[in-house]
Design an enzyme around this catalytic site. Structure first.
Site, PDB file in Angstrom:
ATOM      1  N   ASP A  72       0.883  -1.310   0.050  1.00  0.00           N
ATOM      2  CA  ASP A  72       0.019  -0.081   0.057  1.00  0.00           C
ATOM      3  C   ASP A  72       0.816   1.289  -0.048  1.00  0.00           C
ATOM      4  O   ASP A  72       1.957   1.387   0.824  1.00  0.00           O
ATOM      5  CB  ASP A  72      -0.889  -0.119   1.133  1.00  0.00           C
ATOM      6  CG  ASP A  72      -2.164   1.301   1.050  1.00  0.00           C
ATOM      7  OD1 ASP A  72      -3.013   0.691   1.316  1.00  0.00           O
ATOM      8  OD2 ASP A  72      -1.419   2.347   0.989  1.00  0.00           O
ATOM      9  N   TYR A  84      -2.032  10.151  -2.787  1.00  0.00           N
ATOM     10  CA  TYR A  84      -2.039  11.409  -3.982  1.00  0.00           C
ATOM     11  C   TYR A  84      -0.968  12.443  -3.243  1.00  0.00           C
ATOM     12  O   TYR A  84      -0.557  13.065  -4.123  1.00  0.00           O
ATOM     13  CB  TYR A  84      -3.644  11.861  -3.762  1.00  0.00           C
ATOM     14  CG  TYR A  84      -4.595  11.046  -4.331  1.00  0.00           C
ATOM     15  CD1 TYR A  84      -4.386   9.805  -4.836  1.00  0.00           C
ATOM     16  CD2 TYR A  84      -5.688  11.618  -4.564  1.00  0.00           C
ATOM     17  CE1 TYR A  84      -5.306   8.852  -5.615  1.00  0.00           C
ATOM     18  CE2 TYR A  84      -6.969  10.835  -5.076  1.00  0.00           C
ATOM     19  CZ  TYR A  84      -6.595   9.601  -5.371  1.00  0.00           C
ATOM     20  OH  TYR A  84      -7.399   8.738  -6.135  1.00  0.00           O
ATOM     21  N   ARG A 104      -0.784  14.830   9.019  1.00  0.00           N
ATOM     22  CA  ARG A 104      -1.424  14.107   9.966  1.00  0.00           C
ATOM     23  C   ARG A 104      -1.108  14.350  11.330  1.00  0.00           C
ATOM     24  O   ARG A 104      -1.790  14.156  12.353  1.00  0.00           O
ATOM     25  CB  ARG A 104      -1.128  12.450   9.437  1.00  0.00           C
ATOM     26  CG  ARG A 104      -1.757  12.536   8.191  1.00  0.00           C
ATOM     27  CD  ARG A 104      -1.699  10.794   7.731  1.00  0.00           C
ATOM     28  NE  ARG A 104      -2.248  10.834   6.547  1.00  0.00           N
ATOM     29  CZ  ARG A 104      -2.352   9.566   5.786  1.00  0.00           C
ATOM     30  NH1 ARG A 104      -2.235   8.499   6.455  1.00  0.00           N
ATOM     31  NH2 ARG A 104      -2.621   9.618   4.560  1.00  0.00           N
ATOM     32  N   ASP A 128      -3.996   2.385  -5.059  1.00  0.00           N
ATOM     33  CA  ASP A 128      -2.582   2.455  -4.374  1.00  0.00           C
ATOM     34  C   ASP A 128      -2.124   1.102  -3.844  1.00  0.00           C
ATOM     35  O   ASP A 128      -1.547   1.015  -2.725  1.00  0.00           O
ATOM     36  CB  ASP A 128      -2.524   3.706  -3.349  1.00  0.00           C
ATOM     37  CG  ASP A 128      -3.198   3.397  -1.914  1.00  0.00           C
ATOM     38  OD1 ASP A 128      -4.098   2.549  -1.790  1.00  0.00           O
ATOM     39  OD2 ASP A 128      -2.474   3.850  -0.963  1.00  0.00           O
ATOM     40  N   GLU A 129      -3.105  -0.011  -4.011  1.00  0.00           N
ATOM     41  CA  GLU A 129      -2.859  -1.172  -3.403  1.00  0.00           C
ATOM     42  C   GLU A 129      -2.678  -2.389  -4.315  1.00  0.00           C
ATOM     43  O   GLU A 129      -3.186  -2.352  -5.355  1.00  0.00           O
ATOM     44  CB  GLU A 129      -3.995  -1.707  -2.521  1.00  0.00           C
ATOM     45  CG  GLU A 129      -4.148  -0.590  -1.259  1.00  0.00           C
ATOM     46  CD  GLU A 129      -5.162  -0.975  -0.551  1.00  0.00           C
ATOM     47  OE1 GLU A 129      -5.435  -2.186  -0.193  1.00  0.00           O
ATOM     48  OE2 GLU A 129      -5.988  -0.131   0.128  1.00  0.00           O
TER      49      GLU A 129
HETATM   50  N1  DCP Z   1      -8.730   8.486  -1.598  1.00  0.00           N
HETATM   51  C1  DCP Z   1      -9.855   9.036  -2.046  1.00  0.00           C
HETATM   52  N2  DCP Z   1     -11.196   9.182  -1.410  1.00  0.00           N
HETATM   53  C2  DCP Z   1     -11.165   8.537  -0.064  1.00  0.00           C
HETATM   54  C3  DCP Z   1     -10.191   7.838   0.286  1.00  0.00           C
HETATM   55  C4  DCP Z   1      -8.888   7.691  -0.439  1.00  0.00           C
HETATM   56  O1  DCP Z   1     -10.009   9.674  -3.172  1.00  0.00           O
HETATM   57  N3  DCP Z   1     -12.239   8.323   0.568  1.00  0.00           N
HETATM   58  C5  DCP Z   1      -7.592   8.397  -2.547  1.00  0.00           C
HETATM   59  C6  DCP Z   1      -6.737   9.434  -1.708  1.00  0.00           C
HETATM   60  C7  DCP Z   1      -5.575   8.369  -1.170  1.00  0.00           C
HETATM   61  C8  DCP Z   1      -5.566   7.116  -2.090  1.00  0.00           C
HETATM   62  O2  DCP Z   1      -7.232   7.348  -2.325  1.00  0.00           O
HETATM   63  O3  DCP Z   1      -4.291   9.071  -1.384  1.00  0.00           O
HETATM   64  C9  DCP Z   1      -5.446   5.929  -1.398  1.00  0.00           C
HETATM   65  O4  DCP Z   1      -6.081   5.548  -0.215  1.00  0.00           O
HETATM   66  P1  DCP Z   1      -5.461   5.096   1.157  1.00  0.00           P
HETATM   67  O5  DCP Z   1      -6.760   4.909   1.889  1.00  0.00           O
HETATM   68  O6  DCP Z   1      -4.478   4.242   0.920  1.00  0.00           O
HETATM   69  O7  DCP Z   1      -4.750   6.410   1.892  1.00  0.00           O
HETATM   70  P2  DCP Z   1      -3.526   6.858   1.418  1.00  0.00           P
HETATM   71  O8  DCP Z   1      -2.463   6.255   0.465  1.00  0.00           O
HETATM   72  O9  DCP Z   1      -3.665   8.499   1.271  1.00  0.00           O
HETATM   73  O10 DCP Z   1      -2.826   7.084   3.023  1.00  0.00           O
HETATM   74  P3  DCP Z   1      -2.212   5.833   3.639  1.00  0.00           P
HETATM   75  O11 DCP Z   1      -0.703   6.228   4.268  1.00  0.00           O
HETATM   76  O12 DCP Z   1      -2.950   5.723   4.947  1.00  0.00           O
HETATM   77  O13 DCP Z   1      -2.308   4.693   3.039  1.00  0.00           O
HETATM   78 MG    MG Z   2      -2.069   4.223   0.952  1.00  0.00          MG
HETATM   79 MG    MG Z   3      -4.832   2.048   0.517  1.00  0.00          MG
END
Ligand code: DCP
Ligand code: MG
Ligand code: MG
Length: 501
Positions: free
Chosen positions: A15, A20, A52, A107-108
């Protein structure tokens, strides 16, 4: 739970950290040490780890985020192009380690590295694990899974180092014997960390989740149904009799949920193909004027066509989704969709002319009027467009290579076997050049006989089957190429994007 036959695989879940936000920081490194939020409408969809620390969380309202972090830098993240591109680059990198790579969102990824581990295991002496180890490891299984997973953790580290060096991304990884445990493991230590969970600790890992709603794939609706029966903790779910679960959820779902709660998951890592549909939608303040609807749909179409061009395939079906707002019956304000087939000839080598865009818009408006009676008052609060059912665009790369070298071709099967030089096997195998419009009709055919069949609605792969001698094939392809005046350079670039999917 401890059936050693279920311990045979080595799965990694990767992940990307604050995805973004990382892409934006790579594009503009001056953002790196600032608190950064990615804005879509009035929401922070994600934030970097600096933000964060101030408490800025995913899906927070912009106004709330600003209250707790007045220095928050916001970047608009509504155009997903760069995120999508980076996402494909990550998957392409992971495919260096296994064919079995499954994408989950942008992202996964899951990788099944069972074979790689098996290969490496022979050449390894003592094995150390890399990264964090979850749970009580005083009693580990002796079926061989412990060594395999430790080796898996070394490979995970190597993969993450490569993603860092080649793409500039930090990631988290979970290493386990199944997808469920690997996914939960991945979320245990963040950011830029990896976690290994041995099978004997799977149960403990599930118990560490805050509630049943945090179990991957359990689903929102199931969590609500369980909550209605006061089952909110994982332990409560594990202790609920299967009979009661069947009453609440139905037979199949009950077994599935029970397995999840115990950390059992035999689902395979499925090789991700291209998406079955490409769509885009936008919620808006109520629109009540037909001209404005058309304008909004035109904007959506323009954005959607960029995505389709990136994908590289030609769509055959168009769908519109509409949400009507009825202030007297707000419960009727649901979504409605209509779809229809469209001619692939509208997509002239994926370059859309204004004329064809107008044709598409008129089709879209006809569909819209099937949902909404525009002679009466209406209020539309969401519009969506999507394309489905794709055909591959003619792969000019393979044709070009063939035309430039005199490859010995006996049949189309040989043609497919030149894939190392030309393109991926699935591309060749699945290429279906449906000749379904006047623009795809073939010109004068040099010879009669077998070539005579090629004049009307045909599939090129079948047509090639009919051609035996390379010289004939070459002549046929030259004729075909001349007819369509393919632009090799541009097409090749787009196809490259497609193969990364
Ligand atoms: N995203 C989105 N709407 C959401 C949740 C996430 O558009 N409700 C997008 C933004 C994130 C991406 O999807 O960057 C990936 O989601 P993740 O839950 O993996 O979150 P992040 O990668 O941003 O953070 P983490 O470091 O917790 O994985
Ligand atoms: Mg992520
Ligand atoms: Mg994710």
């Amino acid at each position: 739970m401890n059936n050693v036959n279920d311990h045979l695989r080595t799965i990694i879940h990767v992940d990307i950290d604050c995805f973004y936000a990382q892409v934006e920081m790579i594009k503009n490194p001056s953002l790196m040490n600032l608190p950064l939020g990615i804005q879509q409408k009035n929401i922070v969809v994600t934030s970097n780890y600096v933000a964060r620390q101030y408490g800025v969380q995913k899906c927070m309202k912009i106004s709330d985020a600003r209250k707790i972090c007045s220095d928050l830098v916001l970047v608009n993240g509504e155009d997903l192009h760069d995120y999508r591109q980076m996402s494909y680059n990550v998957t392409a990198c992971l495919r260096n380690y296994s064919d079995l790579v499954e994408r989950l969102g942008l992202d996964e990824n899951f990788l099944d590295i069972t074979h790689l581990v098996k290969e490496k295991l022979h050449s390894n002496g003592s094995i150390n694990s890399f990264g964090n180890v979850f749970g009580d490891t005083s009693m580990l299984c002796d079926c061989g899974c412990t060594e395999r997973l430790k080796l898996g953790s070394q490979i995970a580290q190597e993969i993450r180092d490569r993603l860092r060096n080649e793409l500039g991304l930090t990631t988290c990884a979970g290493i386990a014997h199944n997808k469920l445990i690997a996914k939960i493991a991945c979320s245990k230590n963040k950011p830029n960390k990896q976690t290994i969970v041995f099978p004997n600790c799977a149960y403990e890992l599930l118990l560490s989740l805050e509630s049943v709603a945090n179990i991957p794939w359990l689903g929102h609706v199931t969590a609500q149904l369980l909550a209605q029966h006061n089952i909110t903790k994982v332990e409560e779910l594990q202790n609920t009799s299967i009979d009661l679960l069947k009453t609440i959820l139905g037979c199949d779902r009950a077994k599935f949920v029970r397995d999840l709660s115990l950390g059992n998951d035999l689902s395979p890592v499925k090789i991700s193909g291209k998406p079955q549909s490409i769509g885009i939608e936008d919620s808006c303040k109520a629109i009540s004027i037909e001209k404005e609807i058309e304008e909004k749909l035109r904007q959506l179409l323009n954005r959607l066509l960029v995505l389709v061009a990136e994908d590289g395939r030609i769509p055959k079906t168009l769908k519109i989704t509409v949400r009507k707002y009825d202030k007297h019956n707000s419960h009727l304000s649901g979504r409605e969709s209509r779809q229809c087939n469209i001619s692939t000839s509208l997509f002239n080598n994926l370059k859309m002319t204004e004329v064809n865009k107008n044709k598409l818009i008129s089709i879209i408006m006809i569909l819209f009027k099937k949902i909404v009676d525009t002679k009466k008052t209406f209020h539309i609060t969401l519009l969506g467009l999507s394309f489905t059912k794709f055909v591959e665009k003619p792969n000019t790369n393979i044709l070009k290579k063939f035309l430039s070298r005199n490859i010995e071709v006996q049949s189309v099967t040989d043609f497919a076997n030149t894939r190392e030089e030309c393109c991926t096997p699935t591309k060749v195998a699945s290429t279906s050049y449906v000749l379904d419009s006047p623009e795809f009709e073939l010109g004068p055919i040099p010879k009669r006989g077998k070539f005579q069949k090629l004049g009307t609605k045909r599939n090129l792969t079948n047509d090639l089957d009919d051609i035996e001698a390379p010289s004939k094939l070459k002549r046929y392809l030259e004729n075909y190429q001349e007819k369509f005046k393919w632009s090799y350079g541009k097409t090749t670039a787009k196809l490259k994007i497609g193969t990364n999917n």
